[in-house]
Design a protein around this motif. Structure first.
Motif, mmCIF file in Angstrom:
data_model
loop_
_atom_site.group_PDB
_atom_site.id
_atom_site.type_symbol
_atom_site.label_atom_id
_atom_site.label_comp_id
_atom_site.label_asym_id
_atom_site.label_seq_id
_atom_site.Cartn_x
_atom_site.Cartn_y
_atom_site.Cartn_z
ATOM 1 N N GLY A 112 40.996 -7.695 40.116
ATOM 2 C CA GLY A 112 40.145 -6.515 40.134
ATOM 3 C C GLY A 112 40.697 -5.443 41.039
ATOM 4 N N ASN A 113 40.154 -4.252 40.876
ATOM 5 C CA ASN A 113 40.667 -3.080 41.581
ATOM 6 C C ASN A 113 39.543 -2.467 42.417
ATOM 7 O OD1 ASN A 113 41.213 -0.095 41.828
ATOM 8 N ND2 ASN A 113 43.139 -0.734 40.858
ATOM 9 N N VAL A 114 39.869 -2.055 43.627
ATOM 10 C CA VAL A 114 38.872 -1.492 44.546
ATOM 11 C C VAL A 114 38.137 -0.313 43.914
ATOM 12 C CG1 VAL A 114 38.596 -0.283 46.760
ATOM 13 C CG2 VAL A 114 40.104 -2.280 46.607
ATOM 14 N N ALA A 115 38.872 0.528 43.183
ATOM 15 C CA ALA A 115 38.256 1.724 42.597
ATOM 16 C C ALA A 115 37.181 1.338 41.587
ATOM 17 C CB ALA A 115 39.326 2.585 41.925
ATOM 18 N N GLN A 116 37.482 0.357 40.762
ATOM 19 C CA GLN A 116 36.572 -0.034 39.684
ATOM 20 C C GLN A 116 35.415 -0.913 40.162
ATOM 21 O OE1 GLN A 116 38.398 -2.535 36.735
ATOM 22 N NE2 GLN A 116 36.513 -2.735 35.546
ATOM 23 N N LEU A 117 35.728 -1.953 40.943
ATOM 24 C CA LEU A 117 34.694 -2.943 41.292
ATOM 25 C C LEU A 117 33.970 -2.628 42.593
ATOM 26 C CD1 LEU A 117 36.447 -6.312 40.356
ATOM 27 C CD2 LEU A 117 34.984 -4.872 38.948
ATOM 28 N N GLN A 118 34.545 -1.742 43.411
ATOM 29 C CA GLN A 118 33.912 -1.484 44.704
ATOM 30 C C GLN A 118 33.499 -0.010 44.874
ATOM 31 O OE1 GLN A 118 37.140 -3.945 47.009
ATOM 32 N NE2 GLN A 118 35.191 -4.383 47.950
ATOM 33 N N TYR A 119 34.464 0.888 44.771
ATOM 34 C CA TYR A 119 34.151 2.284 45.088
ATOM 35 C C TYR A 119 33.117 2.903 44.140
ATOM 36 C CZ TYR A 119 34.584 7.322 45.458
ATOM 37 O OH TYR A 119 34.293 8.648 45.571
ATOM 38 N N LEU A 120 33.404 2.900 42.844
ATOM 39 C CA LEU A 120 32.513 3.634 41.935
ATOM 40 C C LEU A 120 31.105 3.043 41.871
ATOM 41 C CD1 LEU A 120 35.029 4.736 39.166
ATOM 42 C CD2 LEU A 120 33.896 6.169 40.881
ATOM 43 N N PRO A 121 30.951 1.718 41.691
ATOM 44 C CA PRO A 121 29.571 1.214 41.670
ATOM 45 C C PRO A 121 28.840 1.363 43.008
ATOM 46 C CG PRO A 121 31.148 -0.584 41.298
ATOM 47 C CD PRO A 121 31.929 0.674 41.338
ATOM 48 N N SER A 122 29.548 1.281 44.124
ATOM 49 C CA SER A 122 28.845 1.462 45.407
ATOM 50 C C SER A 122 28.458 2.926 45.605
ATOM 51 C CB SER A 122 29.686 0.956 46.591
ATOM 52 O OG SER A 122 30.796 1.789 46.838
ATOM 53 N N LEU A 123 29.271 3.823 45.065
ATOM 54 C CA LEU A 123 28.920 5.249 45.150
ATOM 55 C C LEU A 123 27.624 5.515 44.382
ATOM 56 C CD1 LEU A 123 29.799 8.095 46.118
ATOM 57 C CD2 LEU A 123 30.948 8.363 43.904
ATOM 58 N N TYR A 124 27.537 4.913 43.193
ATOM 59 C CA TYR A 124 26.308 5.035 42.412
ATOM 60 C C TYR A 124 25.115 4.498 43.209
ATOM 61 C CZ TYR A 124 22.549 3.176 39.630
ATOM 62 O OH TYR A 124 21.303 2.846 39.203
ATOM 63 N N PHE A 125 25.275 3.316 43.782
ATOM 64 C CA PHE A 125 24.174 2.655 44.489
ATOM 65 C C PHE A 125 23.742 3.488 45.706
ATOM 66 C CE2 PHE A 125 22.689 -1.681 46.314
ATOM 67 C CZ PHE A 125 21.504 -1.595 45.602
ATOM 68 N N MET A 126 24.717 4.055 46.403
ATOM 69 C CA MET A 126 24.391 4.861 47.583
ATOM 70 C C MET A 126 23.654 6.136 47.200
ATOM 71 S SD MET A 126 27.596 4.451 50.215
ATOM 72 C CE MET A 126 28.973 4.787 49.144
ATOM 73 N N LYS A 127 24.122 6.776 46.128
ATOM 74 C CA LYS A 127 23.469 8.029 45.706
ATOM 75 C C LYS A 127 22.034 7.745 45.284
ATOM 76 C CE LYS A 127 27.256 10.900 45.225
ATOM 77 N NZ LYS A 127 27.383 12.305 45.555
ATOM 78 N N LEU A 128 21.857 6.643 44.559
ATOM 79 C CA LEU A 128 20.514 6.274 44.104
ATOM 80 C C LEU A 128 19.620 5.970 45.315
ATOM 81 C CD1 LEU A 128 18.454 5.393 41.924
ATOM 82 C CD2 LEU A 128 19.493 3.112 42.009
ATOM 83 N N ALA A 129 20.124 5.167 46.238
ATOM 84 C CA ALA A 129 19.316 4.770 47.390
ATOM 85 C C ALA A 129 18.958 5.986 48.248
ATOM 86 C CB ALA A 129 20.060 3.724 48.218
#
Ligand code: ZN
Length: 370
Positions: free
Chosen positions: A21-38
């Motif tokens: 897996g890749n940090v951009a795909q599995l970590q950065y983008l989904p965590s960015l979504y989660f942070m913006k939502l929260a």
């Protein structure tokens, strides 16, 4: 007056257990979504970040520019979490320890339970990771401390030297225990746990037991949840209906075939897959790849059970996996909104740092054996 339920959302932030897996795909983008939502919903979150991976990435920066890009993105992602006001705490997958890097792949170990490593390895992983995180976060939050630990693959046994090392490093809260969970291939046995609801002071020799004295570390257990046929059916149906992910890290490694040895690496041998038998399937509160119907039923069921207990202040852990979010973003948003609408008067969301402070101020919340 504090609300009765204190929801602690902890997100295990990592690539796949076999290192793919890749940090951009599995970590950065989904965590960015989660942070913006929260942020939009005003919800506090804690990211339990897996640091053992980063400790290996930094060794090969000169020879692999692709990994350098991901290492830098990882560092900046942590800074962003802190900048946005979220908590960052420690999660470790010890299979990364001194992994072999060959032909563009990491070959990880098959022991995924940090409790089964030598004390010297536990010490090295914990101290290096704590300083790595502090050096990233302190410039943004000067009073930052690593105070919480979530065991990778729930592995915390045997617990004696592990809890000693975590204690020495300043850890106050340990997570990963859930009564009824057993993963023999990974050395995890929580069939009998003495406390299933409240934080407790663990016996360091065997963290399933409540100690007679108050220790520096408290275990916050994951509360059991047994989904009935409707939520379970909705979960399976949705999995079957999911679109094939063209970037599935198990199938494609960005244009290279994945070696079988890497793909096959897992100590679980299907243990973590759903098993249907006579006993009800038991799990715990999660956010990852579950549809809204499932998520709603899980919180209703767990809070419903907790309302029958005598406690006035109860921490409720929700275990999340950022890497599973794509295709489930709408479900997650609907779920968090549902908790706020239905339980707004009874629940609040706290970070683990804030809850560690609360335990300090109110030690009677931690169970000790009389
Ligand atoms: Zn993990």
């Amino acid at each position: 007056m504090k609300k009765r339920f204190c929801i602690l959302i902890e997100d295990d932030w990592e690539v796949l257990g076999n290192g793919l897996g890749n940090v951009a795909q599995l970590q950065y983008l989904p965590s960015l979504y989660f942070m913006k939502l929260a942020r939009r919903l005003g919800i506090n979150l804690t990211f339990m970040v897996e640091v053992a991976q980063q400790l290996e990435y930094i060794k090969v920066l000169d020879s692999d520019y692709n990994l350098r890009v991901q290492k830098n993105l990882w560092d900046d992602n942590i800074r962003l979490m802190a900048e946005y006001g979220f908590d960052v705490q420690l999660h470790l997958h010890p299979q990364w320890f001194k992994a072999e890097n060959k032909d563009g792949y990491f070959y990880l170990r098959d022991n995924w339970n940090i409790g089964r490593y030598d004390q010297s390895v536990q010490h090295e992983l914990i101290t290096k990771s704590v300083s790595y995180l502090e050096q990233l976060v302190k410039p943004i939050k000067p009073d930052y401390k690593v105070v919480a630990y979530k065991g990778g693959s729930w592995g915390l046994q045997p617990s004696n030297t592990l809890l000693q090392e975590l204690d020495k490093a300043g850890i106050k809260i340990v997570m990963g225990v859930r009564k009824g969970m057993a993963l023999p291939g990974n050395g995890v046995d929580y069939m009998e746990v003495e406390e299933t609801v409240m934080p407790y002071s663990p016996d360091y020799e065997d963290l399933r037991k409540v100690d007679t004295k108050k220790n520096n570390i408290s275990v916050i257990p994951l509360q059991p949840y047994s989904p009935g046929p409707v939520p379970l059916g909705s979960f399976v149906y949705r999995l079957m209906k999911s679109k094939v992910n063209p970037l599935d890290p198990m199938r494609h490694f960005y244009d290279q075939p994945v070696p079988e040895k890497v793909k096959a690496l897992s100590p679980f041998n299907n243990e973590s897959k759903l098993k249907f038998g006579l006993k009800p399937y038991t799990t715990h509160l999660k956010i990852g790849n579950q549809p809204f119907t499932y998520l709603k039923s899980s919180i209703d069921s767990v809070l419903g059970n907790l309302k029958k207990t005598p406690y006035e202040r109860i921490p409720v852990l929700i275990e999340c996996h950022t890497k599973q979010y794509p295709q489930y973003y709408n479900d997650i948003e609907k779920f968090l909104g549902y908790i706020q609408d239905k339980y707004g008067n009874e629940v609040e969301f706290k970070t683990l740092s804030a809850f560690a402070k609360e335990l300090d101020e109110n030690p009677s919340l931690v169970k000790v054996k009389k």
